[in-house]
Scaffold this motif. Structure first.
Motif, mmCIF file in Angstrom:
data_model
loop_
_atom_site.group_PDB
_atom_site.id
_atom_site.type_symbol
_atom_site.label_atom_id
_atom_site.label_comp_id
_atom_site.label_asym_id
_atom_site.label_seq_id
_atom_site.Cartn_x
_atom_site.Cartn_y
_atom_site.Cartn_z
ATOM 1 N N GLY A 1 0.823 -1.209 0.000
ATOM 2 C CA GLY A 1 0.000 0.000 0.000
ATOM 3 C C GLY A 1 0.852 1.252 0.000
ATOM 4 N N LEU A 2 1.922 1.201 0.793
ATOM 5 C CA LEU A 2 2.824 2.352 0.852
ATOM 6 C C LEU A 2 3.452 2.611 -0.506
ATOM 7 C CD1 LEU A 2 4.264 4.427 2.661
ATOM 8 C CD2 LEU A 2 6.096 2.759 2.906
ATOM 9 N N GLY A 3 3.850 1.513 -1.168
ATOM 10 C CA GLY A 3 4.463 1.646 -2.484
ATOM 11 C C GLY A 3 3.530 2.331 -3.466
ATOM 12 N N LEU A 4 2.262 1.905 -3.445
ATOM 13 C CA LEU A 4 1.276 2.521 -4.337
ATOM 14 C C LEU A 4 1.151 4.015 -4.074
ATOM 15 C CD1 LEU A 4 -1.666 0.000 -4.615
ATOM 16 C CD2 LEU A 4 -0.407 1.097 -6.478
ATOM 17 N N MET A 5 1.074 4.360 -2.776
ATOM 18 C CA MET A 5 0.941 5.781 -2.434
ATOM 19 C C MET A 5 2.130 6.587 -2.940
ATOM 20 S SD MET A 5 -0.531 5.611 1.432
ATOM 21 C CE MET A 5 -0.075 7.308 1.661
ATOM 22 N N LEU A 6 3.307 5.989 -2.793
ATOM 23 C CA LEU A 6 4.518 6.690 -3.241
ATOM 24 C C LEU A 6 4.507 6.917 -4.740
ATOM 25 C CD1 LEU A 6 7.697 5.373 -1.446
ATOM 26 C CD2 LEU A 6 6.976 7.719 -1.803
ATOM 27 N N VAL A 7 4.130 5.863 -5.472
ATOM 28 C CA VAL A 7 4.088 5.978 -6.933
ATOM 29 C C VAL A 7 3.148 7.115 -7.334
ATOM 30 C CG1 VAL A 7 3.339 4.844 -9.051
ATOM 31 C CG2 VAL A 7 4.715 3.593 -7.392
ATOM 32 N N LEU A 8 1.958 7.121 -6.716
ATOM 33 C CA LEU A 8 0.982 8.150 -7.051
ATOM 34 C C LEU A 8 1.520 9.542 -6.724
ATOM 35 C CD1 LEU A 8 -2.395 6.543 -5.953
ATOM 36 C CD2 LEU A 8 -1.570 7.022 -8.258
ATOM 37 N N LEU A 9 2.147 9.639 -5.553
ATOM 38 C CA LEU A 9 2.621 10.955 -5.130
ATOM 39 C C LEU A 9 3.714 11.475 -6.055
ATOM 40 C CD1 LEU A 9 1.737 12.658 -2.690
ATOM 41 C CD2 LEU A 9 3.932 12.105 -1.667
ATOM 42 N N VAL A 10 4.635 10.556 -6.426
ATOM 43 C CA VAL A 10 5.730 10.982 -7.289
ATOM 44 C C VAL A 10 5.210 11.363 -8.668
ATOM 45 C CG1 VAL A 10 7.812 10.186 -8.470
ATOM 46 C CG2 VAL A 10 7.521 9.739 -6.042
ATOM 47 N N LEU A 11 4.195 10.585 -9.154
ATOM 48 C CA LEU A 11 3.654 10.884 -10.482
ATOM 49 C C LEU A 11 2.808 12.150 -10.486
ATOM 50 C CD1 LEU A 11 2.599 7.404 -11.889
ATOM 51 C CD2 LEU A 11 4.502 8.850 -12.597
ATOM 52 N N LEU A 12 1.993 12.287 -9.449
ATOM 53 C CA LEU A 12 1.002 13.360 -9.487
ATOM 54 C C LEU A 12 1.435 14.624 -8.755
ATOM 55 C CD1 LEU A 12 -2.173 11.191 -8.874
ATOM 56 C CD2 LEU A 12 -1.215 11.966 -11.035
ATOM 57 N N ALA A 13 2.319 14.483 -7.803
ATOM 58 C CA ALA A 13 2.677 15.651 -7.003
ATOM 59 C C ALA A 13 4.169 15.648 -6.761
ATOM 60 C CB ALA A 13 1.915 15.618 -5.671
ATOM 61 N N ARG A 14 4.917 16.135 -7.740
ATOM 62 C CA ARG A 14 6.370 15.997 -7.654
ATOM 63 C C ARG A 14 6.970 16.818 -6.518
ATOM 64 N NH1 ARG A 14 9.696 15.792 -12.971
ATOM 65 N NH2 ARG A 14 11.041 14.602 -11.640
ATOM 66 N N GLY A 15 6.280 17.806 -6.033
ATOM 67 C CA GLY A 15 6.812 18.562 -4.907
ATOM 68 C C GLY A 15 6.531 17.900 -3.571
ATOM 69 N N GLY A 16 6.012 16.666 -3.598
ATOM 70 C CA GLY A 16 5.704 15.987 -2.351
ATOM 71 C C GLY A 16 4.514 16.605 -1.653
ATOM 72 N N ILE A 17 4.365 16.264 -0.365
ATOM 73 C CA ILE A 17 3.227 16.764 0.395
ATOM 74 C C ILE A 17 3.242 18.295 0.441
ATOM 75 C CG2 ILE A 17 2.161 16.813 2.681
ATOM 76 C CD1 ILE A 17 3.330 13.994 3.116
ATOM 77 N N ALA A 18 4.430 18.860 0.654
ATOM 78 C CA ALA A 18 4.532 20.324 0.748
ATOM 79 C C ALA A 18 4.089 20.973 -0.557
ATOM 80 C CB ALA A 18 5.963 20.732 1.097
ATOM 81 N N GLY A 19 4.512 20.387 -1.682
ATOM 82 C CA GLY A 19 4.133 20.945 -2.978
ATOM 83 C C GLY A 19 2.646 20.798 -3.235
ATOM 84 N N LEU A 20 2.106 19.660 -2.793
ATOM 85 C CA LEU A 20 0.690 19.381 -3.012
ATOM 86 C C LEU A 20 -0.188 20.368 -2.241
ATOM 87 C CD1 LEU A 20 -0.970 17.198 -4.502
ATOM 88 C CD2 LEU A 20 -1.133 15.973 -2.342
ATOM 89 N N THR A 21 0.114 20.548 -0.963
ATOM 90 C CA THR A 21 -0.694 21.474 -0.169
ATOM 91 C C THR A 21 -0.556 22.890 -0.710
ATOM 92 O OG1 THR A 21 1.126 21.662 1.384
ATOM 93 C CG2 THR A 21 -0.643 20.157 1.978
ATOM 94 N N ALA A 22 0.648 23.222 -1.169
ATOM 95 C CA ALA A 22 0.843 24.570 -1.711
ATOM 96 C C ALA A 22 -0.027 24.774 -2.944
ATOM 97 C CB ALA A 22 2.310 24.796 -2.048
ATOM 98 N N ARG A 23 -0.073 23.725 -3.803
ATOM 99 C CA ARG A 23 -0.861 23.877 -5.016
ATOM 100 C C ARG A 23 -2.354 23.936 -4.702
ATOM 101 N NH1 ARG A 23 1.312 19.574 -8.887
ATOM 102 N NH2 ARG A 23 2.876 19.445 -7.262
ATOM 103 N N LEU A 24 -2.756 23.169 -3.678
ATOM 104 C CA LEU A 24 -4.164 23.201 -3.294
ATOM 105 C C LEU A 24 -4.557 24.580 -2.776
ATOM 106 C CD1 LEU A 24 -4.610 19.704 -1.639
ATOM 107 C CD2 LEU A 24 -5.376 20.481 -3.877
ATOM 108 N N ARG A 25 -3.595 25.232 -2.108
ATOM 109 C CA ARG A 25 -3.871 26.581 -1.614
ATOM 110 C C ARG A 25 -3.730 27.611 -2.721
ATOM 111 N NH1 ARG A 25 -0.427 25.974 3.017
ATOM 112 N NH2 ARG A 25 0.985 27.354 1.930
#
Lengths: 332, 249
Positions: free
Chosen positions: A303-327
């Motif tokens: 499950g962790l692997g899947l999450m990582l793949v998705l995050l790297v593909l969809l949100a290259r800035g990681g969690i910080a980049g993702l939240t920034a883009r959402l804001r």
């Protein structure tokens, strides 16, 4: 000499933000974290304090790796060695009757800084994949050294009789006290790194990450700056190791295995390289997911692997980049 | 007058190919010395050798009398010799101001300072703004370097070279890839730099070279086949045969 290949660092901005709200947000986060033990006891789940403490400790380690990886463009694959060396500083000194936390911490800092200085000076003569390999090799050397050190448990590791003392007092014998110690260390490390990244030194380091050739052409050789960052990061990771030994009251070579180094990299990438908040978020996410998914299935890593793949593909800035883009703003 | 830059019998080979073949030239203080030559003549290799990016196999380079042949790039910048790049090489994620302020920072005080924020350093930013002002980019200071137009990036390259505080600037095709308008602006800028700096200019734009150069050297297959004032070089039969060809006749 630049050790790093071109990294998909969160390139959204080079300097840490100077938004007026950032400081307040960080202060609020600190207050919220400080309330965790109270809330955990309140909902009758004191084991959450232990999990939270581990998150704080690994956040310190991830922060230090982010300095190397995210800001220094050096993909170190041996960073767990420093956590392990810090932990062994506690175990070995305790075995010889030295229980004082300050002495143990000082020893951890010195040993880790020296190990980083020597191995960093050698590793930074290489670049890219070779740098990854050589830092991995040094990490494994430290690992096997501890495995063969049978006086201190060898492969099996060694249990501590009790946690470290502070000037003779049993200040951190309780889990809540240890939580607050870890939180305090994390806060100090976070603020110090925030200052460092924005300082003259930090700007040179970030410049080398962006374009080492350009930096050399204006008079900044990469080597001394990258090596300094490497040593600072090693020392900080050693502090995380001191806390980890106390949290688990157990130390073993497994702390410094290459899988642990990989997990630290995952934390930094997951959170967003080159953002300090990201390193903390990545540590929290990985440990929370580990413990959360482990409840559901022993195959939680899938499950962790899947999450990582998705995050790297969809949100290259990681969690910080993702939240920034959402804001709709920029990465913090 | 002693030359600011003096090159004697400089050599560089890649395998059997002599890319720099017994090159000697002098650059007097305050002059703009252009190095021209057809593609593959070894111009960029020569700049690499002069700036310290590439080692020389033989010969000698002197800056204001000091032998700098064995020094690396960083040591040469500290002695007052800086270069710009043919392919724009900036810190794209940094602001325009920070790109230049870093060059100022490199020559003013230690950069092993860890706690005080550098972004608001007035002295660094002041000198950086002066350099930006000189190249006409002052109004772009807050922009991200990567977001500038190509011509503006070429201007920024010059501002960074200026901000190193170097006396001698090696400019590797500063007009490369620019349109007529941008090119005219840059030529004006180079003319202005001539007043304060010694320049070694590699450039393909012949109109610009002949308009700017005090002296020039023509490089063909790694050898200097002619060296002198533009008019003399233009009239040199070997140059006409080897390089300028029909075009300039």
């Amino acid at each position: 000499m630049s050790a790093g290949a071109s990294l998909p660092v969160a390139r959204i901005e080079a300097a840490p933000p100077r938004r007026p709200g950032a400081r307040i947000a960080l202060l609020l986060a600190l207050v919220a974290l400080a309330l965790v033990p109270v809330l955990a006891s309140g909902i009758g789940a004191p084991f959450l304090i232990v999990t939270a403490t581990r998150i704080l400790i690994f956040a310190i380690a991830a922060l230090s790796l982010d300095l190397v990886l995210g800001y220094g463009a050096m993909v170190s694959f041996g960073h767990a060695a420093y956590v392990g060396l810090g932990a062994y500083a506690v175990a070995i000194l305790s075995a010889h009757g030295i229980h004082d936390l300050l002495v143990q911490s000082a020893a951890a800092l010195v040993v880790c800084a020296l190990f980083a200085l020597v191995t960093g000076a050698i590793s930074l003569r290489t670049r890219g994949v070779y740098f990854i390999m050589i830092t991995l090799a040094f990490g494994q050397m430290a690992f096997f050294f501890m495995v063969s050190l049978s006086a201190y448990g060898g492969d099996d590791g060694v249990s501590l009789d009790h946690r470290s003392r502070v000037l003779g007092a049993r200040l951190i014998e309780g889990d809540v006290a240890l939580f607050y110690l870890a939180l305090g260390v994390l806060a100090v490390v976070f603020v110090a790194l925030r200052l460092l990244v924005a300082s003259r030194f930090g700007r040179v380091l970030r410049g080398i990450r962006e374009n080492a050739v350009r930096m050399e052409a204006i008079g900044f050789p990469a080597f001394p700056y990258q090596l300094t960052a490497y040593v600072v990061a090693g020392a900080i990771a050693g502090l995380a190791g001191v806390l980890l030994a106390n949290q688990a009251e157990f130390v073993s070579p497994a702390y410094m295995s290459w899988q642990r180094s990989g997990e630290l990299i995952v934390m930094v990438v997951l959170g967003g390289m080159g953002t300090l908040v990201g390193a903390v978020a990545g540590a929290a996410a990985l440990i929370a997911v580990e413990e959360g998914l482990a409840h559901f299935s022993e195959h939680w890593r899938l499950g962790l692997g899947l999450m990582l793949v998705l995050l790297v593909l969809l949100a290259r800035g990681g969690i910080a980049g993702l939240t920034a883009r959402l804001r709709g703003g920029r990465a913090a | 007058m002693t030359p600011l830059l003096s090159v004697r019998h400089l050599r560089k080979s890649y395998g059997a190919l002599a890319v720099t073949d017994d090159v000697s030239l002098d650059v007097a203080p305050g002059e703009l010395h252009a190095i021209i030559g057809p593609n593959g003549a070894g111009k960029t290799t020569l700049i690499h050798q002069l700036s310290g990016a590439a080692r020389s196999d033989g010969g000698e380079i002197r800056l204001a009398g000091e032998n700098i042949t064995r020094l690396g790039m960083v040591a040469r910048v500290r002695r007052g010799l800086a270069r710009s790049f043919q392919i724009t090489s900036l810190l794209d994620g940094f602001s325009v101001l920070d790109n230049v302020a870093l060059a100022v920072q490199a020559r003013s005080g230690s950069s092993f300072r860890f706690l005080r924020p550098v972004a608001g350093d007035r002295r660094l930013n002041g000198e950086a703004m002066a350099a930006l002002d000189r190249v006409g980019l002052a109004d772009r200071a807050g922009r991200r370097a990567g977001s500038l137009s190509h011509g503006e990036k070429r201007q920024l390259e010059l501002a960074v070279a200026l901000a190193t505080g170097a006396r001698l600037l090696l400019l590797d095709e500063p007009l490369a890839g620019t349109g007529p308008e941008e090119s005219a602006r840059l030529v004006g800028l180079l003319r202005d730099l001539k007043a304060t700096h010694t320049l070694v200019l590699i450039e393909h734009d012949m109109a610009a070279v002949f308009a700017l150069a005090d002296r020039m050297s023509v490089l063909v297959y790694g050898r200097v086949i002619a060296s002198g004032p533009p008019d003399a070089v233009r009239a040199d039969p070997a140059v006409r045969a080897a390089y300028l060809g029909e075009e300039a006749a």
